[in-house]
Design an enzyme around this catalytic site. Structure first.
Site, PDB file in Angstrom:
ATOM      1  N   GLY A  41      -5.928   8.326  -3.795  1.00 39.14           N
ATOM      2  CA  GLY A  41      -4.795   9.133  -2.949  1.00 39.14           C
ATOM      3  C   GLY A  41      -5.856   9.709  -1.627  1.00 39.14           C
ATOM      4  O   GLY A  41      -6.569  10.232  -2.105  1.00 39.14           O
ATOM      5  N   ARG A  64      -1.209  -0.691  -8.572  1.00 34.63           N
ATOM      6  CA  ARG A  64      -2.222  -0.485  -8.299  1.00 34.63           C
ATOM      7  C   ARG A  64      -2.646   1.297  -8.305  1.00 34.63           C
ATOM      8  O   ARG A  64      -1.818   2.167  -7.754  1.00 34.63           O
ATOM      9  CB  ARG A  64      -2.567  -0.517  -6.837  1.00 34.63           C
ATOM     10  CG  ARG A  64      -4.284   0.005  -5.958  1.00 34.63           C
ATOM     11  CD  ARG A  64      -4.795  -0.329  -4.680  1.00 34.63           C
ATOM     12  NE  ARG A  64      -4.250  -1.591  -4.235  1.00 34.63           N
ATOM     13  CZ  ARG A  64      -4.117  -1.606  -3.443  1.00 34.63           C
ATOM     14  NH1 ARG A  64      -3.800  -1.397  -2.233  1.00 34.63           N
ATOM     15  NH2 ARG A  64      -3.706  -2.838  -2.980  1.00 34.63           N
ATOM     16  N   THR A 122     -10.509   2.445  -7.836  1.00 32.14           N
ATOM     17  CA  THR A 122     -11.489   3.580  -7.591  1.00 32.14           C
ATOM     18  C   THR A 122     -13.508   3.157  -7.677  1.00 32.14           C
ATOM     19  O   THR A 122     -13.552   2.227  -8.260  1.00 32.14           O
ATOM     20  CB  THR A 122     -11.774   4.785  -8.641  1.00 32.14           C
ATOM     21  OG1 THR A 122     -12.240   5.476  -8.619  1.00 32.14           O
ATOM     22  CG2 THR A 122     -11.887   3.708 -10.373  1.00 32.14           C
ATOM     23  N   HIS A 123     -14.183   3.935  -6.556  1.00 35.44           N
ATOM     24  CA  HIS A 123     -15.629   3.724  -7.482  1.00 35.44           C
ATOM     25  C   HIS A 123     -16.197   5.081  -8.054  1.00 35.44           C
ATOM     26  O   HIS A 123     -17.428   5.230  -7.849  1.00 35.44           O
ATOM     27  CB  HIS A 123     -16.375   3.807  -5.573  1.00 35.44           C
ATOM     28  CG  HIS A 123     -15.107   2.578  -4.452  1.00 35.44           C
ATOM     29  ND1 HIS A 123     -14.610   3.537  -4.124  1.00 35.44           N
ATOM     30  CD2 HIS A 123     -15.341   1.678  -4.777  1.00 35.44           C
ATOM     31  CE1 HIS A 123     -13.769   2.788  -3.348  1.00 35.44           C
ATOM     32  NE2 HIS A 123     -13.767   1.379  -3.771  1.00 35.44           N
ATOM     33  N   ASP A 138       0.773  -1.320  -0.047  1.00 34.20           N
ATOM     34  CA  ASP A 138       0.240  -0.008  -0.275  1.00 34.20           C
ATOM     35  C   ASP A 138       0.535   1.496  -0.161  1.00 34.20           C
ATOM     36  O   ASP A 138       1.604   1.664   0.400  1.00 34.20           O
ATOM     37  CB  ASP A 138      -1.094  -0.062   1.381  1.00 34.20           C
ATOM     38  CG  ASP A 138      -1.374  -0.776   1.200  1.00 34.20           C
ATOM     39  OD1 ASP A 138      -2.891  -1.716   0.355  1.00 34.20           O
ATOM     40  OD2 ASP A 138      -2.734  -0.902   2.370  1.00 34.20           O
ATOM     41  N   MET A 139       0.546   2.385  -0.786  1.00 31.33           N
ATOM     42  CA  MET A 139       1.065   3.607  -0.859  1.00 31.33           C
ATOM     43  C   MET A 139       0.137   4.346   0.796  1.00 31.33           C
ATOM     44  O   MET A 139      -0.883   4.867   0.576  1.00 31.33           O
ATOM     45  CB  MET A 139       1.087   4.173  -1.748  1.00 31.33           C
ATOM     46  CG  MET A 139       2.133   5.432  -1.820  1.00 31.33           C
ATOM     47  SD  MET A 139       3.837   5.409  -1.617  1.00 31.33           S
ATOM     48  CE  MET A 139       4.138   4.164  -2.781  1.00 31.33           C
TER      49      MET A 139
HETATM   50  C1  LIG Z   1      -8.933  -1.178  -3.348  1.00 29.87           C
HETATM   51  C2  LIG Z   1      -8.850  -0.208  -3.374  1.00 29.87           C
HETATM   52  C3  LIG Z   1      -7.073   0.358  -2.224  1.00 29.87           C
HETATM   53  C4  LIG Z   1      -6.726   0.942  -2.281  1.00 29.87           C
HETATM   54  N1  LIG Z   1      -4.834   1.718  -1.354  1.00 29.87           N
HETATM   55  C5  LIG Z   1      -4.668   2.984  -1.472  1.00 29.87           C
HETATM   56  C6  LIG Z   1      -3.571   2.986  -1.166  1.00 29.87           C
HETATM   57  O1  LIG Z   1      -2.204   2.590  -1.006  1.00 29.87           O
HETATM   58  N2  LIG Z   1      -2.902   3.974  -0.838  1.00 29.87           N
HETATM   59  C7  LIG Z   1      -3.974   5.436  -0.696  1.00 29.87           C
HETATM   60  O2  LIG Z   1      -3.387   7.090  -0.192  1.00 29.87           O
HETATM   61  N3  LIG Z   1      -5.562   4.985  -0.909  1.00 29.87           N
HETATM   62  C8  LIG Z   1      -5.483   3.863  -1.275  1.00 29.87           C
HETATM   63  N4  LIG Z   1      -6.677   3.884  -1.609  1.00 29.87           N
HETATM   64  C9  LIG Z   1      -7.883   5.004  -1.060  1.00 29.87           C
HETATM   65  C10 LIG Z   1      -8.047   6.078  -2.508  1.00 29.87           C
HETATM   66  O3  LIG Z   1      -6.595   6.367  -2.400  1.00 29.87           O
HETATM   67  C11 LIG Z   1      -9.547   6.556  -2.558  1.00 29.87           C
HETATM   68  O4  LIG Z   1      -8.790   7.627  -1.402  1.00 29.87           O
HETATM   69  C12 LIG Z   1     -10.539   6.446  -2.332  1.00 29.87           C
HETATM   70  O5  LIG Z   1     -10.135   5.298  -3.538  1.00 29.87           O
HETATM   71  C13 LIG Z   1     -11.828   7.482  -2.808  1.00 29.87           C
HETATM   72  O6  LIG Z   1     -11.081   7.578  -3.852  1.00 29.87           O
HETATM   73  P1  LIG Z   1     -12.359   7.450  -5.518  1.00 29.87           P
HETATM   74  O7  LIG Z   1     -11.730   7.214  -6.399  1.00 29.87           O
HETATM   75  O8  LIG Z   1     -13.207   6.215  -4.984  1.00 29.87           O
HETATM   76  O9  LIG Z   1     -13.176   8.510  -5.809  1.00 29.87           O
HETATM   77  P2  LIG Z   1     -14.713   9.116  -4.618  1.00 29.87           P
HETATM   78  O10 LIG Z   1     -14.623   9.983  -5.524  1.00 29.87           O
HETATM   79  O11 LIG Z   1     -13.942   9.583  -3.453  1.00 29.87           O
HETATM   80  O12 LIG Z   1     -15.270   7.979  -4.234  1.00 29.87           O
HETATM   81  C14 LIG Z   1     -16.974   7.544  -5.205  1.00 29.87           C
HETATM   82  C15 LIG Z   1     -17.770   7.409  -4.321  1.00 29.87           C
HETATM   83  O13 LIG Z   1     -17.100   6.449  -3.681  1.00 29.87           O
HETATM   84  C16 LIG Z   1     -17.742   6.008  -2.414  1.00 29.87           C
HETATM   85  N5  LIG Z   1     -16.535   6.007  -1.524  1.00 29.87           N
HETATM   86  C17 LIG Z   1     -15.114   6.373  -2.139  1.00 29.87           C
HETATM   87  N6  LIG Z   1     -14.873   5.936  -1.160  1.00 29.87           N
HETATM   88  C18 LIG Z   1     -15.808   5.725  -0.165  1.00 29.87           C
HETATM   89  C19 LIG Z   1     -15.474   5.367   1.216  1.00 29.87           C
HETATM   90  N7  LIG Z   1     -13.492   5.575   2.172  1.00 29.87           N
HETATM   91  N8  LIG Z   1     -16.335   5.006   2.228  1.00 29.87           N
HETATM   92  C20 LIG Z   1     -17.548   4.802   1.417  1.00 29.87           C
HETATM   93  N9  LIG Z   1     -17.661   5.578   0.520  1.00 29.87           N
HETATM   94  C21 LIG Z   1     -16.595   5.351  -0.454  1.00 29.87           C
HETATM   95  C22 LIG Z   1     -18.342   7.576  -1.980  1.00 29.87           C
HETATM   96  O14 LIG Z   1     -20.057   7.362  -2.463  1.00 29.87           O
HETATM   97  C23 LIG Z   1     -17.633   8.724  -3.828  1.00 29.87           C
HETATM   98  O15 LIG Z   1     -18.964   8.998  -4.163  1.00 29.87           O
HETATM   99  C24 LIG Z   1      -7.328   2.561  -2.115  1.00 29.87           C
HETATM  100  C25 LIG Z   1      -9.103   1.938  -2.702  1.00 29.87           C
HETATM  101  C26 LIG Z   1      -9.034   1.249  -2.774  1.00 29.87           C
HETATM  102  C27 LIG Z   1     -10.501   1.258  -4.249  1.00 29.87           C
END
Ligand SMILES: Cc1cc2nc3c(=O)[nH]c(=O)nc-3n(C[C@H](O)[C@H](O)[C@H](O)COP(=O)(O)OP(=O)(O)OC[C@H]3O[C@@H](n4cnc5c(N)ncnc54)[C@H](O)[C@@H]3O)c2cc1C
Length: 315
Positions: A195, A191, A233-234, A125-126
């Site tokens: 962030g 991955r 991403t979601h 993980d970062m």
């Molecule tokens: C498999 C995976 C591994 C990851 N590993 C790292 C890592 O090693 N280092 C790091 O810095 N980040 C990590 N992340 C987190 C990532 O950086 C984002 O902060 C996170 O995924 C939210 O960004 P998004 O692209 O989903 O977009 P967003 O625009 O933030 O989210 C899109 C939609 O998804 C939903 N959503 C998103 N996140 C959440 C949450 N936590 N709880 C509830 N609903 C949510 C919300 O409905 C939101 O509207 C990881 C994410 C995933 C999916």
């Protein structure tokens, strides 16, 4: 974030732990490895792969770092014995990086060696930007030695395109790896996520769309380099763009994957699986579930609202 949401988020520490626990069930598989393996099995029935994460970070004692290293090695044995479709994800600060680079590197080498022995991929993980250089260096060294190691890059960092250009190619060892690791011995496994840490503007894009745009630039560059990308991403906008990009390139489902967090947008996850994409779910578990859950709730005030409502109802 609205004023109401800000108030809700700042009141979270006042919410009793059992109430947070009720909501956390969605984001955390449980406190034990058995809980986590059960979650992986359930996801498998749904057609999703997993990556298991033991919760904990910024470990302050070498004994604790050694204990987490031991837990990861034991987990790898359990995943292998259960024959589950899961990799593991590791934070280097949990293995002692915050104490010393050498300690973090040595403990990670031990985990990566065990992972290789079991034929299981391990992703680093970062964490925040103060760890990026050390993390990428440890990734390069360990990949060279063991193969089967992946890293994470964050699209919000301005440096990430350069980091992609500097990614190592296939390891020099040339040694064949068992089963699922064979593919990771070739192209780098990366991955890509937005962030999650709060970073200064001088090093990180701050605008919502600016981060999305850089995510897509990074994805294109990674695919150009032939990397196997975990598109984490979601965000529906990014999911649509990324899906179009892999289609445009004619990539097969075993040449990339989507990744999501446990409990977040399960309907989007299911749609991707139905459309034939490979999806991996990040499954966190462990005794430190409470701190992790509070972080998740802070990021999504609408869920924090449910917690407060649950508390008022129970109270
Ligand atoms: C498999 C995976 C591994 C990851 N590993 C790292 C890592 O090693 N280092 C790091 O810095 N980040 C990590 N992340 C987190 C990532 O950086 C984002 O902060 C996170 O995924 C939210 O960004 P998004 O692209 O989903 O977009 P967003 O625009 O933030 O989210 C899109 C939609 O998804 C939903 N959503 C998103 N996140 C959440 C949450 N936590 N709880 C509830 N609903 C949510 C919300 O409905 C939101 O509207 C990881 C994410 C995933 C999916």
């Amino acid at each position: 974030m609205s004023l109401l949401d800000r108030v809700l988020v700042t009141s979270l520490p006042l919410v009793p732990k059992p109430v947070v626990g009720l909501v956390a069930q969605r984001y955390v598989a449980g406190a034990t490895a058995a809980d986590a393996l059960a979650a992986v099995r359930k996801l498998g029935h749904e057609g999703a792969a997993s990556t298991l994460d033991i919760l904990g970070e910024s470990v302050k004692s070498s004994e604790r770092a050694t204990e987490f290293t031991r837990q990861y090695i034991a987990l790898l044995g359990e995943v292998k014995a259960a024959g589950l479709d899961s990799t593991v994800s590791v934070k280097l600060s949990m293995l002692g990086l915050a104490l010393s680079r050498d300690l973090g590197a040595a403990n990670f080498q031990a985990v990566a060696g065990a992972a290789r022995g079991q034929g299981i991929q391990v992703t680093i993980d970062m964490e925040d930007h103060t760890t990026t250089d050390d993390t990428l260096e440890i990734y390069r060294q360990t990949r060279q030695e063991h193969g089967g190691v992946g890293a994470v890059l964050q699209a919000y960092l301005r440096r990430t395109l350069d980091d992609i250009d500097a990614l190592p190619g296939p390891p020099d060892t040339g040694a064949a790896l068992p089963g699922a690791l064979a593919a990771s011995d070739g192209p780098p496994h990366i991955r890509l996520c937005k962030g999650i840490y709060v970073e200064p503007e001088r090093i990180a894009y701050k605008g919502f769309q600016a981060v999305r745009d850089n995510f897509m630039r990074c994805l294109v560059r990674l695919l150009d380099r032939g990397a196997y990308v975990g598109i984490a991403t979601h965000d529906q906008w990014l999911l649509d763009k990324a899906t179009a990009e892999v289609k445009r390139r004619g990539l097969q489902p075993d040449e990339y994957e989507f990744q999501m967090l446990l409990g977040v947008t399960p309907e989007r996850r299911k749609r991707l699986i139905q459309a034939g994409h490979r999806v991996r779910v990040y499954v966190p578990y462990g005794e430190e579930w409470y701190a992790y859950s509070i972080r998740r709730l802070r990021e999504n005030p609408s869920i924090a609202r449910h917690v407060i409502k649950a508390m008022l109802h129970l109270g």
